[in-house]
Design a protein around this motif. Sequence first.
Motif, PDB file in Angstrom:
ATOM      1  N   VAL A   5      14.442  -3.006  -3.002  1.00 31.21           N
ATOM      2  CA  VAL A   5      13.853  -4.348  -3.026  1.00 31.21           C
ATOM      3  C   VAL A   5      12.386  -4.263  -3.405  1.00 31.21           C
ATOM      4  O   VAL A   5      11.903  -5.024  -4.241  1.00 31.21           O
ATOM      5  CB  VAL A   5      14.035  -5.053  -1.655  1.00 31.21           C
ATOM      6  CG1 VAL A   5      13.257  -6.346  -1.610  1.00 31.21           C
ATOM      7  CG2 VAL A   5      15.504  -5.299  -1.381  1.00 31.21           C
ATOM      8  N   ARG A   6      11.665  -3.322  -2.817  1.00 27.17           N
ATOM      9  CA  ARG A   6      10.245  -3.166  -3.108  1.00 27.17           C
ATOM     10  C   ARG A   6      10.042  -2.798  -4.585  1.00 27.17           C
ATOM     11  O   ARG A   6       9.143  -3.308  -5.246  1.00 27.17           O
ATOM     12  CB  ARG A   6       9.645  -2.101  -2.195  1.00 27.17           C
ATOM     13  CG  ARG A   6       8.140  -2.081  -2.257  1.00 27.17           C
ATOM     14  CD  ARG A   6       7.521  -1.271  -1.154  1.00 27.17           C
ATOM     15  NE  ARG A   6       7.672  -1.993   0.104  1.00 27.17           N
ATOM     16  CZ  ARG A   6       7.957  -1.417   1.264  1.00 27.17           C
ATOM     17  NH1 ARG A   6       8.123  -0.117   1.336  1.00 27.17           N
ATOM     18  NH2 ARG A   6       8.068  -2.124   2.355  1.00 27.17           N
ATOM     19  N   SER A   7      10.877  -1.920  -5.127  1.00 27.56           N
ATOM     20  CA  SER A   7      10.788  -1.523  -6.521  1.00 27.56           C
ATOM     21  C   SER A   7      11.038  -2.714  -7.445  1.00 27.56           C
ATOM     22  O   SER A   7      10.332  -2.906  -8.433  1.00 27.56           O
ATOM     23  CB  SER A   7      11.791  -0.404  -6.814  1.00 27.56           C
ATOM     24  OG  SER A   7      11.827  -0.129  -8.178  1.00 27.56           O
ATOM     25  N   THR A   8      12.026  -3.533  -7.126  1.00 28.90           N
ATOM     26  CA  THR A   8      12.324  -4.717  -7.925  1.00 28.90           C
ATOM     27  C   THR A   8      11.178  -5.716  -7.848  1.00 28.90           C
ATOM     28  O   THR A   8      10.787  -6.303  -8.863  1.00 28.90           O
ATOM     29  CB  THR A   8      13.641  -5.370  -7.441  1.00 28.90           C
ATOM     30  OG1 THR A   8      14.672  -4.403  -7.526  1.00 28.90           O
ATOM     31  CG2 THR A   8      14.010  -6.560  -8.281  1.00 28.90           C
ATOM     32  N   ASP A   9      10.627  -5.901  -6.642  1.00 31.40           N
ATOM     33  CA  ASP A   9       9.491  -6.805  -6.483  1.00 31.40           C
ATOM     34  C   ASP A   9       8.313  -6.360  -7.343  1.00 31.40           C
ATOM     35  O   ASP A   9       7.672  -7.172  -7.997  1.00 31.40           O
ATOM     36  CB  ASP A   9       9.059  -6.873  -5.015  1.00 31.40           C
ATOM     37  CG  ASP A   9      10.058  -7.608  -4.140  1.00 31.40           C
ATOM     38  OD1 ASP A   9      10.938  -8.292  -4.695  1.00 31.40           O
ATOM     39  OD2 ASP A   9       9.956  -7.482  -2.904  1.00 31.40           O
ATOM     40  N   HIS A  10       8.029  -5.065  -7.338  1.00 28.34           N
ATOM     41  CA  HIS A  10       6.925  -4.548  -8.144  1.00 28.34           C
ATOM     42  C   HIS A  10       7.183  -4.749  -9.632  1.00 28.34           C
ATOM     43  O   HIS A  10       6.265  -5.056 -10.381  1.00 28.34           O
ATOM     44  CB  HIS A  10       6.683  -3.061  -7.853  1.00 28.34           C
ATOM     45  CG  HIS A  10       5.959  -2.804  -6.583  1.00 28.34           C
ATOM     46  ND1 HIS A  10       4.745  -3.364  -6.282  1.00 28.34           N
ATOM     47  CD2 HIS A  10       6.279  -2.043  -5.509  1.00 28.34           C
ATOM     48  CE1 HIS A  10       4.342  -2.969  -5.095  1.00 28.34           C
ATOM     49  NE2 HIS A  10       5.271  -2.169  -4.591  1.00 28.34           N
ATOM     50  N   ARG A  11       8.426  -4.589 -10.037  1.00 29.23           N
ATOM     51  CA  ARG A  11       8.757  -4.767 -11.451  1.00 29.23           C
ATOM     52  C   ARG A  11       8.498  -6.205 -11.882  1.00 29.23           C
ATOM     53  O   ARG A  11       7.907  -6.451 -12.933  1.00 29.23           O
ATOM     54  CB  ARG A  11      10.200  -4.367 -11.686  1.00 29.23           C
ATOM     55  CG  ARG A  11      10.586  -4.352 -13.143  1.00 29.23           C
ATOM     56  CD  ARG A  11      11.957  -3.843 -13.373  1.00 29.23           C
ATOM     57  NE  ARG A  11      12.830  -4.241 -12.257  1.00 29.23           N
ATOM     58  CZ  ARG A  11      14.091  -3.929 -12.153  1.00 29.23           C
ATOM     59  NH1 ARG A  11      14.656  -3.202 -13.068  1.00 29.23           N
ATOM     60  NH2 ARG A  11      14.814  -4.325 -11.129  1.00 29.23           N
ATOM     61  N   ARG A 132      -3.154  -6.056  -5.357  1.00 28.40           N
ATOM     62  CA  ARG A 132      -1.716  -5.905  -5.142  1.00 28.40           C
ATOM     63  C   ARG A 132      -1.068  -4.812  -5.984  1.00 28.40           C
ATOM     64  O   ARG A 132      -0.292  -4.015  -5.487  1.00 28.40           O
ATOM     65  CB  ARG A 132      -1.032  -7.257  -5.405  1.00 28.40           C
ATOM     66  CG  ARG A 132       0.411  -7.303  -5.075  1.00 28.40           C
ATOM     67  CD  ARG A 132       0.607  -7.259  -3.565  1.00 28.40           C
ATOM     68  NE  ARG A 132       1.992  -7.515  -3.250  1.00 28.40           N
ATOM     69  CZ  ARG A 132       2.868  -6.575  -2.937  1.00 28.40           C
ATOM     70  NH1 ARG A 132       2.508  -5.322  -2.887  1.00 28.40           N
ATOM     71  NH2 ARG A 132       4.112  -6.882  -2.671  1.00 28.40           N
ATOM     72  N   LEU A 133      -1.370  -4.797  -7.274  1.00 27.48           N
ATOM     73  CA  LEU A 133      -0.717  -3.836  -8.168  1.00 27.48           C
ATOM     74  C   LEU A 133      -1.717  -3.367  -9.235  1.00 27.48           C
ATOM     75  O   LEU A 133      -1.585  -3.675 -10.414  1.00 27.48           O
ATOM     76  CB  LEU A 133       0.500  -4.505  -8.815  1.00 27.48           C
ATOM     77  CG  LEU A 133       1.565  -3.597  -9.425  1.00 27.48           C
ATOM     78  CD1 LEU A 133       2.132  -2.638  -8.396  1.00 27.48           C
ATOM     79  CD2 LEU A 133       2.661  -4.441 -10.023  1.00 27.48           C
ATOM     80  N   PRO A 134      -2.734  -2.605  -8.813  1.00 24.56           N
ATOM     81  CA  PRO A 134      -3.736  -2.164  -9.787  1.00 24.56           C
ATOM     82  C   PRO A 134      -3.161  -1.174 -10.792  1.00 24.56           C
ATOM     83  O   PRO A 134      -2.209  -0.465 -10.504  1.00 24.56           O
ATOM     84  CB  PRO A 134      -4.822  -1.508  -8.928  1.00 24.56           C
ATOM     85  CG  PRO A 134      -4.214  -1.281  -7.587  1.00 24.56           C
ATOM     86  CD  PRO A 134      -2.999  -2.147  -7.471  1.00 24.56           C
ATOM     87  N   ILE A 135      -3.751  -1.173 -11.953  1.00 32.60           N
ATOM     88  CA  ILE A 135      -3.400  -0.203 -12.986  1.00 32.60           C
ATOM     89  C   ILE A 135      -4.122   1.104 -12.643  1.00 32.60           C
ATOM     90  O   ILE A 135      -5.298   1.102 -12.327  1.00 32.60           O
ATOM     91  CB  ILE A 135      -3.861  -0.685 -14.387  1.00 32.60           C
ATOM     92  CG1 ILE A 135      -3.213  -2.015 -14.753  1.00 32.60           C
ATOM     93  CG2 ILE A 135      -3.633   0.370 -15.449  1.00 32.60           C
ATOM     94  CD1 ILE A 135      -1.769  -1.913 -15.148  1.00 32.60           C
ATOM     95  N   THR A 136      -3.402   2.199 -12.732  1.00 33.40           N
ATOM     96  CA  THR A 136      -4.029   3.489 -12.437  1.00 33.40           C
ATOM     97  C   THR A 136      -4.809   3.978 -13.652  1.00 33.40           C
ATOM     98  O   THR A 136      -4.415   3.743 -14.800  1.00 33.40           O
ATOM     99  CB  THR A 136      -2.970   4.538 -12.047  1.00 33.40           C
ATOM    100  OG1 THR A 136      -2.020   4.664 -13.086  1.00 33.40           O
ATOM    101  CG2 THR A 136      -2.269   4.138 -10.760  1.00 33.40           C
ATOM    102  N   HIS A 137      -5.885   4.657 -13.354  1.00 30.92           N
ATOM    103  CA  HIS A 137      -6.738   5.218 -14.404  1.00 30.92           C
ATOM    104  C   HIS A 137      -6.010   6.362 -15.086  1.00 30.92           C
ATOM    105  O   HIS A 137      -5.350   7.169 -14.437  1.00 30.92           O
ATOM    106  CB  HIS A 137      -8.034   5.721 -13.765  1.00 30.92           C
ATOM    107  CG  HIS A 137      -9.076   6.102 -14.748  1.00 30.92           C
ATOM    108  ND1 HIS A 137      -9.116   7.331 -15.338  1.00 30.92           N
ATOM    109  CD2 HIS A 137     -10.112   5.406 -15.257  1.00 30.92           C
ATOM    110  CE1 HIS A 137     -10.140   7.390 -16.166  1.00 30.92           C
ATOM    111  NE2 HIS A 137     -10.770   6.220 -16.127  1.00 30.92           N
ATOM    112  N   ARG A 138      -6.094   6.404 -16.407  1.00 28.22           N
ATOM    113  CA  ARG A 138      -5.463   7.481 -17.158  1.00 28.22           C
ATOM    114  C   ARG A 138      -6.171   8.794 -16.883  1.00 28.22           C
ATOM    115  O   ARG A 138      -7.400   8.848 -16.829  1.00 28.22           O
ATOM    116  CB  ARG A 138      -5.512   7.166 -18.657  1.00 28.22           C
ATOM    117  CG  ARG A 138      -4.830   8.223 -19.497  1.00 28.22           C
ATOM    118  CD  ARG A 138      -4.655   7.821 -20.914  1.00 28.22           C
ATOM    119  NE  ARG A 138      -5.930   7.454 -21.517  1.00 28.22           N
ATOM    120  CZ  ARG A 138      -6.055   7.118 -22.775  1.00 28.22           C
ATOM    121  NH1 ARG A 138      -5.005   7.078 -23.558  1.00 28.22           N
ATOM    122  NH2 ARG A 138      -7.218   6.801 -23.267  1.00 28.22           N
ATOM    123  N   ALA A 139      -5.410   9.852 -16.706  1.00 29.82           N
ATOM    124  CA  ALA A 139      -5.990  11.174 -16.466  1.00 29.82           C
ATOM    125  C   ALA A 139      -6.762  11.625 -17.686  1.00 29.82           C
ATOM    126  O   ALA A 139      -6.419  11.306 -18.825  1.00 29.82           O
ATOM    127  CB  ALA A 139      -4.902  12.177 -16.138  1.00 29.82           C
TER     128      ALA A 139
END
Length: 143
Positions: A5-11, A132-139
Amino acid sequence: MTSLVRSTDHRYLSAGLWLAQAAVALVFAMSGLIKLFMPMAELTAMMTWPGDYPAPSVRTIGVVDLLGAVGVLLPSLTRIRPQLAVVAAGCCALLQILAIGFHASRGEFSVLPLNLVLLPLCVLVLWGRGKRLPITHRAAGAA
């Protein structure tokens, strides 16, 4: 079950945030390009307020709109300093608040619906990408 459910919510949230970012960027880019490149006579016929202000001021607002469009979308797409998209969304929200006050003070109520749609979209991006859903910085080594 909970992780599914959490994965679907994030999607869904991620898709909604990308859609909001694209919509904000598109509207701000179109607005900026119009203010930058449309002849002042045509711009004044389309919107009344540019005729009351010097052309350099109107063109500067066009540049600000374009910077907002780029700032809301590009850092997230490239994952280079993605927190700048949050800052840009906050600035775009502030710009909408100021635009609502400006147009209301001039009695230009017909343009307020656009501002009243853009404002919550900007706030959604600000909250979504900031908390809530930040974009992660590219390595550094990633291509």
